[in-house]
Motif scaffolding. Structure first.
Motif, PDB file in Angstrom:
ATOM      1  N   VAL A 199       0.879  -1.169   0.000  1.00 14.08           N
ATOM      2  CA  VAL A 199       0.000   0.000   0.000  1.00 14.08           C
ATOM      3  C   VAL A 199       0.915   1.216   0.000  1.00 14.08           C
ATOM      4  O   VAL A 199       1.787   1.345   0.854  1.00 14.08           O
ATOM      5  N   ILE A 200       0.728   2.100  -0.974  1.00 15.98           N
ATOM      6  CA  ILE A 200       1.600   3.265  -1.042  1.00 15.98           C
ATOM      7  C   ILE A 200       1.017   4.413  -0.227  1.00 15.98           C
ATOM      8  O   ILE A 200      -0.196   4.476  -0.012  1.00 15.98           O
ATOM      9  N   PRO A 201       1.871   5.307   0.263  1.00 21.36           N
ATOM     10  CA  PRO A 201       1.369   6.441   1.054  1.00 21.36           C
ATOM     11  C   PRO A 201       0.434   7.317   0.216  1.00 21.36           C
ATOM     12  O   PRO A 201       0.703   7.574  -0.952  1.00 21.36           O
ATOM     13  N   GLY A 202      -0.628   7.742   0.811  1.00 21.47           N
ATOM     14  CA  GLY A 202      -1.565   8.624   0.116  1.00 21.47           C
ATOM     15  C   GLY A 202      -2.644   7.838  -0.593  1.00 21.47           C
ATOM     16  O   GLY A 202      -2.900   6.685  -0.293  1.00 21.47           O
ATOM     17  N   GLY A 203      -3.276   8.479  -1.540  1.00 19.31           N
ATOM     18  CA  GLY A 203      -4.344   7.838  -2.287  1.00 19.31           C
ATOM     19  C   GLY A 203      -5.278   8.884  -2.852  1.00 19.31           C
ATOM     20  O   GLY A 203      -4.925  10.052  -3.001  1.00 19.31           O
ATOM     21  N   LEU A 204      -6.465   8.458  -3.157  1.00 15.98           N
ATOM     22  CA  LEU A 204      -7.486   9.342  -3.709  1.00 15.98           C
ATOM     23  C   LEU A 204      -8.579   9.488  -2.666  1.00 15.98           C
ATOM     24  O   LEU A 204      -9.141   8.496  -2.190  1.00 15.98           O
ATOM     25  N   THR A 205      -8.887  10.705  -2.287  1.00 17.84           N
ATOM     26  CA  THR A 205      -9.969  10.952  -1.354  1.00 17.84           C
ATOM     27  C   THR A 205     -11.189  11.387  -2.142  1.00 17.84           C
ATOM     28  O   THR A 205     -11.125  12.311  -2.945  1.00 17.84           O
ATOM     29  N   ARG A 206     -12.283  10.690  -1.945  1.00 18.36           N
ATOM     30  CA  ARG A 206     -13.548  11.083  -2.573  1.00 18.36           C
ATOM     31  C   ARG A 206     -14.268  12.001  -1.595  1.00 18.36           C
ATOM     32  O   ARG A 206     -14.278  11.741  -0.394  1.00 18.36           O
ATOM     33  N   VAL A 207     -14.855  13.074  -2.097  1.00 20.15           N
ATOM     34  CA  VAL A 207     -15.436  14.092  -1.229  1.00 20.15           C
ATOM     35  C   VAL A 207     -16.867  14.425  -1.655  1.00 20.15           C
ATOM     36  O   VAL A 207     -17.162  14.519  -2.844  1.00 20.15           O
ATOM     37  N   ALA A 208     -17.748  14.558  -0.662  1.00 21.52           N
ATOM     38  CA  ALA A 208     -19.117  15.012  -0.913  1.00 21.52           C
ATOM     39  C   ALA A 208     -19.067  16.533  -1.096  1.00 21.52           C
ATOM     40  O   ALA A 208     -18.527  17.236  -0.249  1.00 21.52           O
ATOM     41  N   LEU A 209     -19.602  17.036  -2.169  1.00 25.73           N
ATOM     42  CA  LEU A 209     -19.532  18.468  -2.438  1.00 25.73           C
ATOM     43  C   LEU A 209     -20.713  19.249  -1.869  1.00 25.73           C
ATOM     44  O   LEU A 209     -20.672  20.467  -1.797  1.00 25.73           O
ATOM     45  N   VAL A 210     -21.747  18.535  -1.440  1.00 25.13           N
ATOM     46  CA  VAL A 210     -22.941  19.169  -0.879  1.00 25.13           C
ATOM     47  C   VAL A 210     -22.917  19.028   0.639  1.00 25.13           C
ATOM     48  O   VAL A 210     -22.622  17.949   1.164  1.00 25.13           O
ATOM     49  N   LYS A 211     -23.226  20.112   1.328  1.00 21.75           N
ATOM     50  CA  LYS A 211     -23.236  20.112   2.795  1.00 21.75           C
ATOM     51  C   LYS A 211     -24.081  18.964   3.336  1.00 21.75           C
ATOM     52  O   LYS A 211     -25.200  18.732   2.886  1.00 21.75           O
ATOM     53  N   ASP A 212     -23.532  18.226   4.310  1.00 18.92           N
ATOM     54  CA  ASP A 212     -24.178  17.113   5.009  1.00 18.92           C
ATOM     55  C   ASP A 212     -24.432  15.876   4.139  1.00 18.92           C
ATOM     56  O   ASP A 212     -24.979  14.900   4.614  1.00 18.92           O
TER      57      ASP A 212
END
Length: 100
Positions: free
Chosen positions: A64-77
């Protein structure tokens, strides 16, 4: 996609009918408690739910390499982090590794 606990009863009932009609088209999973991360939205830093997709290299050895891809919700809550449903992405960098 439907997030059951956050949806109104009539929407859940309509979705239930769709699932019963074509169950092979659906996958269920439990609602997860996602972490939040600071996210720049309209020139303001606000918390948004995220999940991390690590990068794994496999061959003769797997690592497992350091870091990665973070998926983010763009709408509040929102808990919707996948890009096909309106989520976004962030690169995740690990600046220092633990000696352990």
């Amino acid at each position: 996609m439907l997030i059951g606990p956050a949806s109104p009863a009539d929407e859940r009932e309509a979705y239930k009918c769709s699932v019963m009609h074509n169950p092979e088209n659906y996958i269920a999973q439990p609602t997860l408690a996602l972490s939040t991360a600071p996210t720049l939205v309209n020139a303001e830093i606000v918390p948004r739910h995220v999940d991390l997709r690590p990068f794994v290299l496999s061959g003769k050895e797997t690592s497992v390499i350091p870091g990665g891809l973070t998926r983010v919700a763009l709408v509040k809550d929102s808990l919707v982090v996948n890009s096909s449903q309106g989520g976004g992405t962030k690169d995740t960098w690990v600046l220092e590794r633990s000696p352990c």
